[in-house]
Design a protein around this motif. Structure first.
Motif: not given
Length: 211
Positions: A44-66
């Motif tokens: 639910n994020s707008c591509l025009g207003f992304l914040e680098a530190e809020r980007l989602s990081k997932v592991d190789a299996s797709g599990k949410h990391v940070s």
């Protein structure tokens, strides 16, 4: 390229797509493959207003990391990553003309974007259309896997384009070229258009082989 630079690049490209009207509202998503997982744009994020530190990081299996929770469209991204080991980025937009082509009942399901220009051949090749599924459905992963090995770009029926690239920049250039090819095809509907010949396409494929 370190992760901080990649995060900034995702923000830069997201803002560019949004400002140029290639995707609106909270539509569209971007991912990049890292050495230790993946970065995704948040749900639910707008591509025009992304914040680098809020980007989602997932592991190789797709599990949410940070970061913030990732986009619900993980399956369509992993459909490409599963079959294209050289893919470093995947972009999904709701760009107007490519989405329009994905809605047309007479679109060729194995070749949606006609070879009108050399660049659409060089950057996206033949673009198949996969059947409609609700956004975020896990079933889309298998459907993309079935085609992604031979196609770096796919249209989701009644939804829009998805493109994989050897870098974020390459994926961005390819999805922009797909949109331009779709725009030309819509503008020229009902007219007698001159397409590139099979010989033209073979020459392009020899000199500018897609990866």
């Amino acid at each position: 390229m370190n992760e901080g630079v990649i995060r900034d690049e995702i923000v830069k490209w997201g803002r560019s797509f949004f400002q140029r009207g290639l995707t609106g509202g909270s539509s569209g998503n971007i991912s990049v493959r890292l050495e230790d997982g993946y970065l995704f744009t948040p749900t639910n994020s707008c591509l025009g207003f992304l914040e680098a530190e809020r980007l989602s990081k997932v592991d190789a299996s797709g599990k949410h990391v940070s970061g913030a929770p990732p986009t619900k469209e993980l399956p369509l991204h992993f459909g490409f990553y599963d079959r294209r080991p050289n893919a470093r980025a995947v972009i999904h937009l709701h760009s107007t003309y490519a989405t329009a082509v994905s809605c047309l009942a007479d679109t060729d399901p194995m070749d949606a974007i006609p070879p009108l220009t050399p660049y659409v051949v060089m950057r996206v090749g033949r673009v198949p259309v996969i059947p409609y599924s609700r956004p975020g459905a896990e079933s889309v992963r298998d459907r993309i896997q079935a085609l992604a090995g031979g196609h770096p770009a796919i249209l989701l029926a009644n939804h829009g384009p998805v493109v994989a690239g050897a870098s974020l920049e390459a994926a961005a250039f390819a999805i922009e070229e797909l949109e331009e090819g779709a725009k030309l095809s819509v503008i020229l509907r009902g007219m007698t258009a001159r397409h590139l010949t099979a010989e033209n396409i073979a020459e392009l494929n020899t000199h500018f082989r897609l990866t």
